[in-house]
Design an enzyme around this catalytic site. Structure first.
Site, short mmCIF file in Angstrom:
data_model
loop_
_atom_site.label_atom_id
_atom_site.label_comp_id
_atom_site.label_asym_id
_atom_site.label_seq_id
_atom_site.Cartn_x
_atom_site.Cartn_y
_atom_site.Cartn_z
N HIS A 285 -13.47 1.16 9.30
CA HIS A 285 -12.59 0.11 8.74
C HIS A 285 -13.02 -0.26 7.33
O HIS A 285 -13.24 -1.44 7.02
CB HIS A 285 -12.55 -1.12 9.65
CG HIS A 285 -11.31 -1.95 9.44
ND1 HIS A 285 -10.71 -2.66 10.44
CD2 HIS A 285 -10.55 -2.17 8.33
CE1 HIS A 285 -9.65 -3.29 9.96
NE2 HIS A 285 -9.53 -3.02 8.67
N GLU B 77 -12.91 -2.47 17.80
CA GLU B 77 -13.91 -2.13 16.78
C GLU B 77 -15.18 -2.93 17.04
O GLU B 77 -15.10 -4.10 17.44
CB GLU B 77 -13.36 -2.45 15.38
CG GLU B 77 -12.14 -1.60 15.04
CD GLU B 77 -11.53 -1.92 13.67
OE1 GLU B 77 -12.02 -2.83 12.98
OE2 GLU B 77 -10.55 -1.24 13.30
N ILE C 17 0.84 -1.20 0.00
CA ILE C 17 0.00 0.00 0.00
C ILE C 17 0.87 1.25 0.00
O ILE C 17 0.66 2.17 -0.80
CB ILE C 17 -0.97 0.00 1.21
CG1 ILE C 17 -1.93 -1.18 1.09
CG2 ILE C 17 -1.74 1.32 1.28
CD1 ILE C 17 -2.82 -1.41 2.29
N ASP D 88 -9.28 5.09 10.24
CA ASP D 88 -10.18 4.07 9.70
C ASP D 88 -10.18 2.81 10.57
O ASP D 88 -11.05 1.96 10.44
CB ASP D 88 -9.71 3.71 8.28
CG ASP D 88 -10.64 2.75 7.56
OD1 ASP D 88 -11.87 3.01 7.57
OD2 ASP D 88 -10.17 1.74 7.01
P1 NAI Z 1 2.87 -4.95 3.47
O1 NAI Z 1 3.27 -6.10 4.30
O2 NAI Z 1 2.95 -5.03 1.99
O3 NAI Z 1 3.73 -3.67 3.93
C1 NAI Z 1 3.99 -3.35 5.28
C2 NAI Z 1 5.34 -2.63 5.33
O4 NAI Z 1 5.54 -2.17 6.67
C3 NAI Z 1 6.51 -3.54 5.01
O5 NAI Z 1 7.31 -2.96 4.00
C4 NAI Z 1 7.24 -3.69 6.34
O6 NAI Z 1 8.65 -3.84 6.19
C5 NAI Z 1 6.90 -2.38 6.99
N1 NAI Z 1 7.07 -2.37 8.45
C6 NAI Z 1 6.84 -3.36 9.33
N2 NAI Z 1 7.10 -2.95 10.58
C7 NAI Z 1 7.49 -1.67 10.48
C8 NAI Z 1 7.90 -0.70 11.43
N3 NAI Z 1 7.95 -0.98 12.75
N4 NAI Z 1 8.26 0.53 10.99
C9 NAI Z 1 8.23 0.82 9.65
N5 NAI Z 1 7.86 -0.06 8.71
C10 NAI Z 1 7.49 -1.29 9.13
O7 NAI Z 1 1.39 -4.58 3.94
P2 NAI Z 1 0.29 -3.76 3.11
O8 NAI Z 1 -0.50 -4.69 2.27
O9 NAI Z 1 0.90 -2.57 2.51
O10 NAI Z 1 -0.67 -3.32 4.34
C11 NAI Z 1 -0.27 -2.34 5.29
C12 NAI Z 1 -1.28 -2.25 6.42
O11 NAI Z 1 -2.56 -1.87 5.91
C13 NAI Z 1 -1.50 -3.55 7.18
O12 NAI Z 1 -1.58 -3.25 8.56
C14 NAI Z 1 -2.85 -4.00 6.73
O13 NAI Z 1 -3.46 -4.77 7.73
C15 NAI Z 1 -3.56 -2.66 6.55
N6 NAI Z 1 -4.74 -2.72 5.68
C16 NAI Z 1 -5.87 -2.02 6.07
C17 NAI Z 1 -7.00 -2.03 5.29
C18 NAI Z 1 -8.19 -1.24 5.71
O14 NAI Z 1 -9.30 -1.63 5.38
N7 NAI Z 1 -8.03 -0.13 6.37
C19 NAI Z 1 -7.07 -2.82 4.06
C20 NAI Z 1 -5.81 -3.45 3.69
C21 NAI Z 1 -4.71 -3.41 4.52
#
Ligand code: NAI
Length: 424
Positions: A295, A272, A165, A267
């Protein structure tokens, strides 16, 4: 041998149960691939009703409400794969599924774009102070002023977590005229002109907009607390569309009320409501220029459609070919479609000597092993074996005999004939 006695099922007899109103795209995909026994229910099931519905089912598809506990998994007499038509897999007892030889698939990438687009919209809304002005218009008030309303172009966005993302957002943000900074604990290649900061504080102190895209881990719990919020630029905004535990909402509420921050879009929340009947409570309620959403960052029609296809295709890959790529609880094996001869899969406890015993079964039957794909992961091993029968043997009898012997091996959790040669 009648088809009911066969140890391997042709795919049109594989029974699939989809719960919680999974999108048409999944049903269409499965049917197009020759899976005709697909039953879809609108709601979630629990307890005995769920156990009963799973009897004789080979593949189950769920979303976030159906709880597949160890007890439910163990009672499912034919279950071979689980599809979570969503992102999270907390609703499944993953170790129990793993030790029952059942891979669990999900759709981690289908709603990336939806979240990134929402973030862009929220940024414009907050920098122009739209939430309170819109409410005023609804009340009949006319708050026309340029005071503390800003363009997006030329501002700096700080993206915390530059994964799927975060990096997609980076591209959208740059084309909108933002300068992009990002911080990630893993080395990530920048998109466009984005610049990685060395520390989280470097990012916080330089950004007009801070947006969070990290997973929920022990390290990200309260990643943005009082100190981090105070390290943000005065009059900046904070967006959290990641996970609720990442931000200390009490500290955020204080910084919004005392004017250190100009606004926030949230969000996701530490707690929740589980259903529309439960009340939603947050310390941010009633604060000006704060967007609160339930959410729904990833909840779009397009994402639902993509999730249907993404998970259905992983299930079909596993059932047709034996590939476990994308399984969250299983060793990852990628296979080509066309097997050379019979193809068997075997899930076992990862104990010394088991591969030799498997090979001995094929050697004793005078089969020629054409390929073998093995992955182990801790206490679990997954091997796919391809073999050609010796000339003159009855292929059907041989396949069933080999399968019986594989299943009888000590340490076997599951064995299946994926491609019989007897069916041509
Ligand atoms: P992803 O796994 O592709 O990317 C997460 C990134 O965060 C990785 O590059 C990782 O190295 C980095 N990371 C991990 N710990 C960290 C820290 N302490 N400091 C800095 N960077 C750190 O995940 P994606 O698909 O991009 O999703 C990101 C978040 O969005 C997740 O928490 C997911 O659950 C949430 N999400 C929320 C949605 C919603 O409806 N609001 C829908 C889809 C995802």
């Amino acid at each position: 041998m009648s088809s009911s006695q066969r140890l391997s099922l042709p795919k049109h007899k594989i029974r699939i149960l989809l719960l919680e109103g999974i999108h048409d795209s999944a049903v269409n995909y499965l049917k197009n691939q020759g899976y005709l026994e697909v039953k879809r229910l609108k709601g979630a099931l629990e307890g005995d009703a769920l156990k009963e519905a799973l009897q004789g089912v080979h593949i189950v598809g769920i979303r976030s409400r159906t709880q597949l506990t160890a007890d439910i998994i163990q009672s499912a007499n034919r279950l071979m794969a689980i599809g979570c038509f969503c992102i999270g897999t907390n609703q499944v007892d993953l170790p129990a599924a793993r030790m029952a030889g059942i891979p669990v698939f999900n759709a981690p990438f289908s709603n990336t774009r939806s979240v990134a687009e929402l973030v862009m919209g929220e940024i414009v809304m907050l920098l122009r102070r739209i939430p309170s002005r819109s409410e005023a218009c609804h009340r009949g008030d006319w708050e026309k002023s340029a005071s503390n309303a800003w363009e997006v172009r030329g501002k700096t966005i700080g993206i915390v977590g530059y994964g799927s993302i975060g990096s997609q957002l980076s591209v959208l943000a740059e084309s909108f005229g933002l300068r992009v900074l990002y911080y990630d604990i893993a080395p990530r290649l920048p998109h466009g002109n984005a610049i990685a900061t060395e520390t989280l504080n470097d990012l916080l102190s330089q950004s007009d907009i801070v947006t969070l895209h990290v997973p929920e881990t022990p390290d990200t719990r309260n990643l943005i607390g009082e100190a981090e919020i105070r390290a943000m630029k005065p009059n900046s905004i904070l967006l959290n569309n990641a996970r609720g535990t990442v931000v200390d909402l009490e500290a955020l509420a204080r910084a919004l009320r005392d004017g250190h921050l100009m606004g926030a879009a949230i969000d996701v929340f530490p707690v929740e409501p589980k259903s529309a009947q439960e009340r939603f409570v947050s310390p941010l309620q009633g604060i000006e220029n704060v967007l609160l959403t339930p959410h729904i960052g990833g909840s779009t029609m397009e994402a639902q459609e993509r999730i249907g296809v993404e998970v259905a295709s992983k299930l079909v890959e596993y059932s047709d070919v034996g590939s476990t790529i994308g399984a969250v609880n299983f060793p990852q094996v990628q296979l080509s479609e066309g097997p050379r001869g019979m193809r068997f899969m075997h899930v076992h406890s990862n104990q010394p000597g088991i591969i030799k015993q498997i090979n001995d079964i094929f050697a004793a039957a005078e089969c020629n092993l054409t390929s073998q794909f093995l992955q182990t992961d801790g206490e679990l091993g997954y091997v796919v074996v391809e073999a050609t029968p010796n000339q003159g043997s009855n292929a059907t009898e041989l396949e069933q005999d080999l399968l019986r012997k594989l299943r009888a091996l000590d340490g076997t959790l599951r064995a299946r004939l994926i491609h019989p040669v007897s069916q041509g």
